[in-house]
Design an enzyme around this catalytic site. Structure first.
Site, PDB file in Angstrom:
ATOM      1  N   SER A  60       0.884  -1.128   0.229  1.00 54.74           N
ATOM      2  CA  SER A  60       0.194  -0.020   0.056  1.00 54.74           C
ATOM      3  C   SER A  60       0.757   1.337   0.044  1.00 54.74           C
ATOM      4  CB  SER A  60      -1.019   0.194   1.278  1.00 54.74           C
ATOM      5  OG  SER A  60      -1.898  -0.870   0.987  1.00 54.74           O
ATOM      6  N   HIS A 285       3.847   5.964   4.997  1.00 55.32           N
ATOM      7  CA  HIS A 285       2.885   4.924   4.632  1.00 55.32           C
ATOM      8  C   HIS A 285       3.429   3.431   4.950  1.00 55.32           C
ATOM      9  CE1 HIS A 285      -0.794   3.480   2.774  1.00 55.32           C
ATOM     10  NE2 HIS A 285      -1.329   4.570   2.436  1.00 55.32           N
ATOM     11  N   GLY A 287       2.791  -0.885   4.258  1.00 55.08           N
ATOM     12  CA  GLY A 287       2.095  -1.676   3.038  1.00 55.08           C
ATOM     13  C   GLY A 287       2.466  -3.211   3.177  1.00 55.08           C
ATOM     14  N   GLY A 291       2.709 -12.501   2.358  1.00 57.73           N
ATOM     15  CA  GLY A 291       4.184 -12.500   2.912  1.00 57.73           C
ATOM     16  C   GLY A 291       5.167 -11.323   2.744  1.00 57.73           C
TER      17      GLY A 291
END
Length: 439
Positions: A60, A285, A287, A291
């Site tokens: 992300s 950010h 993310g 995995g």
């Protein structure tokens, strides 16, 4: 500022081994200097070593890239932050009109976890956006922050329509190319040409390298080296140098909404999370993909950035024990203390919180017991049902309507917040809004 980190590799190796990390790369930038280190392997089956030149998925964190593509269109006068997404996408059948600003700030008010595989073609994003007329309304647009992957898919489709090219091509033309990035892949087909990490769970490779292409603008497939991610970060530290005018780069870091109390003070800008640390604001950010995990943090006042990329194990201890201490030393910022369960426990009224709260991908059954404790049973639904069964945890009241998990995971007691006026909460906020469906 001198970036002198002689023990970086040793520290990374020690912590990765202690916390079961399969492979990891960490990198810091201060001014023109970069320090980076790698440890572990990219694939436990092949034993291929992770290096600073290896590609990892950023998950992300790609949302900051999508937001930058959107702001470039704002700069060109082809898009206004306060126009509706429907004005660009007339067929977009969301429950309410929603603005570009609201989508960037995760305040769109609709269910945001829409994981549908619409194929690998250039029309994958378009096909997913066409399905959004079926998503539930959670709150009025602009009212409450709720992390929203689907909102960024809509933004990616806006980019496609206004640029007239597929999203990944827009990434190459308007960000990857101008930044001079040479080890960045937008798909598995590109990533296989490099030394690329494979996600792991329980020490074994996961069966799928990436999520579906339909969610690329939200962070399905973008992979790169830590140094390439630092190059993107340094462009933003330089107020958009090479990719955005300074006023718009700074605007991305301006608070748009304050998050509910999830255990730490945080706000959201246009594509960036804004965390208040002692000594300054940390922009960034996180993310994750199957995995793999990524962390990007920027300290604009100090001109410093940090990247952590992993492909197995829990990255949170590495953030707490390596990334945060280095940022404290080189940028003068200190993270707030993580929440911990009060001792003795704070009292609460079970009836306010007990109930079933649901989203499209998760159900949360909250109930009290005979000893006056509160428990939540978490059950994955829909696209997430294949990732595990139900689990039950004790919740302990932290303050007001915020509770923490009694049991720490990765050394952290995660927090949730109940929202809503009156005797009974209307929502359970876990980073996403989950709506009460029964008492």
């Amino acid at each position: 500022m001198s970036l002198d980190l002689p023990d970086l590799r040793t520290d990374l190796e020690t912590l990765a081994e202690a916390h079961g990390i399969t492979g990891a790369v960490v990198a810091f930038a201060a001014g023109d200097e970069v320090a980076e280190a790698a440890t572990g392997v990219l694939n436990s089956r092949t034993g291929h070593p992770a290096t600073t030149g290896s590609l990892f998925q950023i998950g992300s964190v790609a949302k900051a890239w999508t937001a930058t593509l959107v702001m470039q269109l704002v700069d060109e006068g082809r898009l206004d932050l306060d126009q509706s997404a429907q004005s660009v996408l007339p067929g977009l059948a969301l429950p309410d009109p929603v603005t570009i600003r609201q989508l960037l700030a995760h305040t769109g008010g609709f269910e945001g976890d829409v994981f549908v595989d619409t194929g690998r073609g250039d029309d994958a994003i378009e096909k997913l956006v066409a399905l959004l007329g079926e998503v539930p309304r959670l709150s009025p647009p602009g009212a409450v922050w709720s992390y929203n992957n689907a909102g960024y898919v809509v933004l990616g489709r806006v980019v496609e329509v206004l640029r007239g090219v597929p999203y990944n091509q827009a990434l190459r033309t308007h960000l990857i190319g101008p930044l001079g990035l040479t080890r960045t892949a937008t798909s598995a087909d590109e990533a296989i040409l490099y030394s690329t990490a494979v996600g792991h769970a329980g020490g074994e490779p996961v069966p799928t390298w990436s999520l579906m292409r339909s969610n690329d603008p939200a962070g399905s497939s973008l992979a790169m080296t830590a140094r390439d991610l630092l190059t993107f970060a340094r462009a933003h530290l330089s107020d958009g140098a090479g990719v955005l005018p300074a006023r718009l780069a700074r605007m991305m870091r301006e608070p748009q909404v304050t998050l509910p109390d999830l255990g730490r003070p945080s706000r959201w800008g246009l594509g960036w999370e804004l965390q208040e640390w002692a000594g300054g604001t940390v922009v960034g950010h996180d993310g994750s993909t199957p995995g793999q995990a990524a962390v990007l943090k920027l300290v604009p006042e100090a001109g410093v950035a940090a990247v952590l990329l992993t492909n197995g194990g829990d990255p949170d201890p590495l953030v707490a024990e390596l990334v945060a201490p280095v940022l404290s030393r080189i940028a003068g910022v200190v993270p707030p203390a993580p929440p911990t369960p009060p001792d003795p426990p704070l009292p609460f009224v079970v009836e306010r919180y007990a109930g079933r709260y649901v989203s499209d991908v998760m159900a949360w059954e909250v109930a009290g017991d005979d000893e006056g404790r509160l428990w939540v049973t978490v059950t994955p639904l829909g696209a997430m049902a294949a990732h595990g069964g139900s689990q039950t945890f004790e919740l302990v009241r932290l303050r007001q309507d915020t509770f923490v998990f009694a049991q720490a995971r990765g050394g952290v007691h995660s927090a949730v917040a109940f929202l809503g006026e009156g005797e009974r909460a209307r929502y359970l906020h876990t980073g996403r809004l989950n709506v009460r469906r029964s008492l």
